[in-house]
Design a protein around this motif. Structure first.
Motif, mmCIF file in Angstrom:
data_model
loop_
_atom_site.group_PDB
_atom_site.id
_atom_site.type_symbol
_atom_site.label_atom_id
_atom_site.label_comp_id
_atom_site.label_asym_id
_atom_site.label_seq_id
_atom_site.Cartn_x
_atom_site.Cartn_y
_atom_site.Cartn_z
ATOM 1 N N GLU A 100 -53.242 76.558 -22.916
ATOM 2 C CA GLU A 100 -52.565 75.257 -23.048
ATOM 3 C C GLU A 100 -51.683 74.676 -22.497
ATOM 4 N N TRP A 101 -50.484 75.731 -22.893
ATOM 5 C CA TRP A 101 -49.141 74.751 -22.898
ATOM 6 C C TRP A 101 -48.945 74.873 -21.167
ATOM 7 N N GLU A 102 -49.457 75.530 -19.956
ATOM 8 C CA GLU A 102 -48.854 76.140 -19.161
ATOM 9 C C GLU A 102 -49.043 75.336 -18.105
ATOM 10 N N HIS A 103 -48.441 74.924 -17.515
ATOM 11 C CA HIS A 103 -48.520 73.963 -16.180
ATOM 12 C C HIS A 103 -48.680 74.759 -15.080
ATOM 13 N N GLN A 104 -49.925 74.470 -14.467
ATOM 14 C CA GLN A 104 -50.759 74.327 -13.081
ATOM 15 C C GLN A 104 -50.894 73.691 -11.929
ATOM 16 N N ILE A 105 -50.137 74.844 -11.193
ATOM 17 C CA ILE A 105 -50.414 74.223 -9.874
ATOM 18 C C ILE A 105 -51.638 74.763 -8.871
ATOM 19 N N ILE A 106 -52.178 73.628 -8.465
ATOM 20 C CA ILE A 106 -53.727 73.697 -8.188
ATOM 21 C C ILE A 106 -53.298 73.658 -7.064
ATOM 22 N N THR A 107 -53.686 74.179 -5.320
ATOM 23 C CA THR A 107 -53.710 74.444 -3.902
ATOM 24 C C THR A 107 -54.335 74.660 -3.228
ATOM 25 N N GLY A 108 -55.785 75.312 -4.201
ATOM 26 C CA GLY A 108 -57.030 75.415 -3.179
ATOM 27 C C GLY A 108 -57.505 74.921 -3.542
ATOM 28 N N PRO A 109 -59.262 75.015 -3.522
ATOM 29 C CA PRO A 109 -60.168 74.310 -3.702
ATOM 30 C C PRO A 109 -60.889 74.311 -4.956
ATOM 31 N N ARG A 110 -60.598 75.329 -5.746
ATOM 32 C CA ARG A 110 -60.744 75.464 -6.579
ATOM 33 C C ARG A 110 -59.739 75.452 -7.157
ATOM 34 N N PRO A 111 -59.774 74.893 -9.093
ATOM 35 C CA PRO A 111 -61.119 73.991 -8.822
ATOM 36 C C PRO A 111 -60.993 73.058 -8.694
ATOM 37 N N ALA A 112 -62.419 72.769 -8.351
ATOM 38 C CA ALA A 112 -62.332 70.885 -7.881
ATOM 39 C C ALA A 112 -62.017 69.544 -8.263
ATOM 40 N N ILE A 113 -61.744 68.737 -7.502
ATOM 41 C CA ILE A 113 -60.763 67.280 -8.492
ATOM 42 C C ILE A 113 -62.022 66.755 -9.088
ATOM 43 N N TYR A 114 -62.948 67.079 -9.619
ATOM 44 C CA TYR A 114 -64.157 66.240 -11.020
ATOM 45 C C TYR A 114 -62.969 67.015 -11.617
ATOM 46 N N THR A 115 -63.344 68.179 -11.739
ATOM 47 C CA THR A 115 -62.897 69.093 -13.221
ATOM 48 C C THR A 115 -61.543 69.082 -13.596
ATOM 49 N N CYS A 116 -61.120 68.671 -12.790
ATOM 50 C CA CYS A 116 -59.080 68.681 -12.985
ATOM 51 C C CYS A 116 -59.469 67.351 -13.810
ATOM 52 N N PHE A 117 -60.449 66.266 -14.134
ATOM 53 C CA PHE A 117 -60.521 64.933 -14.244
ATOM 54 C C PHE A 117 -60.634 65.195 -15.891
ATOM 55 N N ASN A 118 -62.197 66.148 -15.591
ATOM 56 C CA ASN A 118 -62.277 66.225 -17.059
ATOM 57 C C ASN A 118 -61.559 66.932 -17.947
ATOM 58 N N GLN A 119 -60.482 67.802 -17.314
ATOM 59 C CA GLN A 119 -59.420 68.786 -18.362
ATOM 60 C C GLN A 119 -58.056 67.303 -18.489
ATOM 61 N N SER A 120 -58.018 66.498 -17.353
ATOM 62 C CA SER A 120 -56.896 65.271 -18.154
ATOM 63 C C SER A 120 -56.854 64.290 -19.115
ATOM 64 N N ASP A 121 -55.964 63.670 -19.645
ATOM 65 C CA ASP A 121 -55.573 62.504 -20.106
ATOM 66 C C ASP A 121 -55.015 60.805 -19.954
ATOM 67 N N LEU A 122 -54.615 61.778 -18.513
ATOM 68 C CA LEU A 122 -54.036 60.616 -18.070
ATOM 69 C C LEU A 122 -53.448 61.039 -16.351
ATOM 70 N N LEU A 123 -54.056 60.282 -16.060
ATOM 71 C CA LEU A 123 -54.036 60.701 -13.761
ATOM 72 C C LEU A 123 -52.818 59.758 -13.418
ATOM 73 N N ILE A 124 -52.012 60.214 -12.440
ATOM 74 C CA ILE A 124 -51.101 59.440 -12.018
ATOM 75 C C ILE A 124 -51.344 60.037 -10.225
ATOM 76 N N SER A 125 -51.705 59.289 -9.446
ATOM 77 C CA SER A 125 -51.709 59.502 -8.042
ATOM 78 C C SER A 125 -51.951 57.934 -7.162
ATOM 79 N N ASP A 126 -51.475 57.933 -6.038
ATOM 80 C CA ASP A 126 -50.875 56.474 -5.096
ATOM 81 C C ASP A 126 -52.760 56.157 -4.812
#
Length: 702
Positions: A528-554
């Motif tokens: 749970e403490w490890e940062h992740q770099i996600i550059t491939g199609p998996r995991p998809a953006i929506y499952t990243c939404f579900n994991q996050s508590d906050l989004l920073i974007s443009d």
């Protein structure tokens, strides 16, 4: 590190190029001196190096091809030097030079013959259409010829040249023509045998339907399937996601949906779906859709080839886009070419009116975003030891405006501030096209990834056990088996079409279930403490939404989609506008925390996420969600489906009006012919009762 890998690859290429030059020089020196050992070693080593380059260094071969020093040229130069060596070596009898030279020329002749047959076979196996999920047995599809013979002339030349080169070397060393004749004879036999074998694909047993037969088959399939709504897509290799995001929605529509593509490679880029797929590359063949039962065509993206299908008057067209944002590209003037523009909610309707690009408000239909259903709603502040922050910046865009992406001006500052908080777990998911326009974005992205990797190296803690890794591997294998069709390496598009001609009624559902299982195993495999770099199609953006508590974007469609959850979000302001101007100019950021390029607001932002009582934007997010995405009742898929039904009915009404008008009023072609005949009669009367040229009169009437 990417830079280290690039440097290593360049060093290998330079070394190989230097070695190739040395071998040619040594071969020439060995032939002229003459020095038989040097001559033989250099000749064989040069051929071996070329074989290595062909298999391991395609980049260097492409560079050599640009300067016209391709495989054929290199092999021809090598063989010319061998002929010189045979002439110069004193122990080689003069009377064997001529037959060996003639056999060498014959070997090249058979190589080019084999290549000509390969070209002819490849062209004959190019169908005017490609399909997936459609029974195409009526086209008499067959497997492809061997890859080496049909698609790899460079490798074929080198491999088939090995016996000849070895034979000539033995003739030079032993001063006898037997070995050269045997080796060259074997090379000739290989090329000639390959040409004959390839030629069998032109026989009726292996030859599929011709162009006209394929088009006739398409007409029969359209008549039998009776499609009602289609999704039309054309784009580049990285744009397939724009169509893939609509697959689940298309599958849920009533009637008989179909996907229409224009680029051949795109057939394999479309993800798992049960919907029939047709690829029609030529615009002349695309017109067959005019006589089908298709009533509505949905367009997730604009392209140069979109105008070609818009010419079909019997189909109404709706622009559904692949995401909505406040970017100018979301209000492209091209949208007025469609019969209707379908948007998520009132905000997009207002956006089109403010843009004043010619889109009539009566043609704008609010349908929501049906593909957002997997996004989970806000469930309160972070419960664990870490606050998960998703940083998902967009790319620089074709206009390359400073405000398009935060990666260049703010990305490193944002990531640095997040990594400085020991209670943050960062998920970094950049846009796949980052750096494709501005190299500075690519360089900044690389530095951000290095920062995250270094931060992970400084963290420590308990990791999931071997069972978690094994579970992820098992789930990945299951998902790959469902999403990757096992084609043999030599399969061409006709063979792939044959293997994909059987629809799998539940494949999309099984892929969805396998994807969900893989996503769960994926997140469980990381601490749970490890940062992740996600550059491939998996995991998809929506499952990243579900994991996050906050989004920073443009300013992008990611923000609009994330609002479905009503979780806190922040938008980086790198536009040069003040915060007031930024909020006023971009409605999607009105409920967001605004970050400056220095990202000095990060600590305060994290505090509001962890303590909801300090979050003053929760009510604004709920209101903005409805404004951007429309109401939740009725569900978006219901509104989307109703929009399809309504547009289908409008198509039927239009076609009936045209048919009725055509039956009551003479057609334009008939009227023109009648007018031309009258003009011809008047001209005949003026010329004494005859036309100046009867053929001209026929042509005018026709």
């Amino acid at each position: 590190m990417p830079s280290a890998g690039l440097s290593t690859r360049r060093a290998v290429q330079l070394t190989a190029l230097l070695a190739l030059t040395v071998f040619y020089a040594a071969q020439l020196a060995g032939a002229l001196l003459p020095n038989v050992p040097v001559f033989i070693v250099a000749s064989v080593a040069g051929l071996a190096l070329d074989l290595y380059l062909t298999h391991q260094q395609p980049g260097l071969l492409a560079l050599l091809g640009k300067v016209r020093f391709d495989v054929t040229t290199r092999q021809l130069l090598r063989d010319m030097l061998i002929v010189i060596g045979l002439v110069r070596i004193p122990d080689v009898p003069p009377d064997i030079e001529r037959p060996l030279t003639l056999l060498l020329l014959a070997a090249y002749a058979t190589h080019f013959l084999c290549q000509a047959v390969a070209q002819f076979v490849r062209r004959s196996r190019t169908l005017p259409i490609l399909t997936r999920n459609i029974d195409a047995s009526g086209l008499r599809l067959t497997i492809a010829p061997p890859r080496l013979l049909a698609k790899q002339p460079s490798r074929r030349l080198l491999r088939f040249s090995i016996p000849g080169t070895v034979g000539l070397m033995l003739s030079a060393a032993l001063a006898t023509e037997v070995w050269g004749i045997a080796g060259l004879g074997l090379s000739i036999a290989l090329s000639l045998g390959g040409a004959v074998y390839l030629g069998t694909w032109m026989l009726p047993k292996k030859r599929h339907a011709n162009e006209q037969q394929a088009l006739d088959w398409l007409g029969r399939w359209l008549a039998a399937y009776k499609p009602t709504v289609g999704m039309y897509f054309s784009g580049g290799t990285t744009s397939a996601y724009q169509a893939n995001m609509w697959l689940s929605t298309l599958a849920e529509l009533g009637g008989n949906p179909v996907i229409v593509l224009r680029e051949r490679f795109m057939v394999q880029k479309i993800e798992a779906t049960d919907v029939p797929i047709i690829c029609i590359p030529k615009v002349a063949h695309l017109m067959h859709l005019e006589h089908s039962t298709l009533k509505v065509m949905l367009h997730p993206a604009n392209s140069g080839k979109t105008s070609q299908v818009l010419r079909i008057p019997t189909i109404k067209h709706a622009f559904i886009n692949h995401g909505e944002s406040d970017k100018l590209s979301s209000c492209n003037p091209y949208a007025k070419a469609y019969d209707e523009v379908w948007v998520a909610g009132p905000a997009a309707r207002e956006r089109y009116q403010l843009a004043d690009i010619g889109v009539d408000d009566r043609d704008v239909v609010e349908v929501g975003r049906p593909q957002l259903s997997p996004i989970e709603p806000y469930a309160g502040p972070p419960q664990g030891a870490y606050t998960t922050v998703l940083y998902a910046p967009t790319w620089e865009g074709w206009t390359n405006d400073p405000g398009n992406t935060s990666v260049i001006l703010a990305g490193e500052n944002i990531v640095r501030a997040l990594l400085a908080d020991p209670g943050v777990r960062l998920l970094y998911k950049p846009h796949p096209m980052t750096g494709s326009v501005d190299p500075r974005a690519g360089a900044a992205d690389a530095r951000i990834q290095e920062m995250i990797t270094e931060a992970n190296a400084k963290r420590s803690g308990e990791r999931p056990g071997a069972d978690a890794a094994a579970e992820l591997e098992r789930r990945a294998r299951e998902l790959d088996e469902l999403t990757t069709t096992a084609f043999r390496r030599g399969a061409d598009e006709v063979e792939r079409m044959m293997l994909q001609s059987t629809p799998e009624a539940d494949r999309a559902e099984r892929v969805a279930a396998a994807t969900t299982a893989w996503e769960a195993a994926n997140w469980a495999s990381f601490p749970e403490w490890e940062h992740q770099i996600i550059t491939g199609p998996r995991p998809a953006i929506y499952t990243c939404f579900n994991q996050s508590d906050l989004l920073i974007s443009d300013v992008s469609s990611v923000v609009s989609d994330y609002l479905t959850s009503e979780k806190p979000y922040a938008v980086a302001n790198t536009s040069g506008l003040s915060e007031e101007e930024f909020r006023a100019g971009f409605p999607t950021v009105r409920a967001a925390a605004i970050l400056s390029p220095e990202a000095k607001e990060i600590p305060e932002l994290l505090e509001t996420v962890r303590e909801p009582s300090k979050d003053g934007l929760s009510k604004a997010r709920a209101e903005l969600k409805v404004h951007l995405l429309g109401p939740s009742d009725p569900p978006s898929i219901t509104r989307f489906n109703q929009a399809v039904v309504d547009l289908c009915e409008a198509t039927v009404a239009r076609n009936e009006r045209v048919a009725r008008r055509t039956s009551e009023i003479p057609g334009q072609r008939e009227t023109e012919a009648q007018e031309a005949a009258e003009e011809a009669e008047m001209e005949a009367a003026a010329n004494g009762g005859t036309t100046s040229d009867p053929e001209d009169a026929d042509q005018v009437t026709a």
